[in-house]
Motif scaffolding. Structure first.
Motif: not given
Length: 82
Positions: A1-21
């Protein structure tokens, strides 16, 4: 479950960060960040399975995701959230 849901949260956060950076035009930043998020999600899932415990996997991935998403929230005018 951590790989699925928390991993998605990290991917979503990295997408938001990279669109800014990333130093590109807005359309290129969004496209590049969206494509890189799949690699980030894969690495986060591998980390979840390699972590010492399930709790350690959850908390580390949630913290990493929050740290990546925070700049996009703070500078919402310059960033385009995914």
């Amino acid at each position: 479950m951590a790989a699925l849901f928390a991993g998605y949260w990290v991917a979503w956060g990295s997408t938001a960060f990279l669109t800014w950076a990333l130093p590109m035009s807005r359309a290129n930043r969004v496209t590049t960040a969206s494509l890189l998020c799949f690699a980030v999600w894969t690495v986060a899932a591998m980390y979840a399975f390699a972590a010492r415990s399930a709790w350690h996997a959850w908390w580390m991935l949630l913290l990493i995701g929050a740290a990546l998403y925070a700049p996009a929230l703070m500078f919402a005018a310059e960033a385009m959230r995914p």
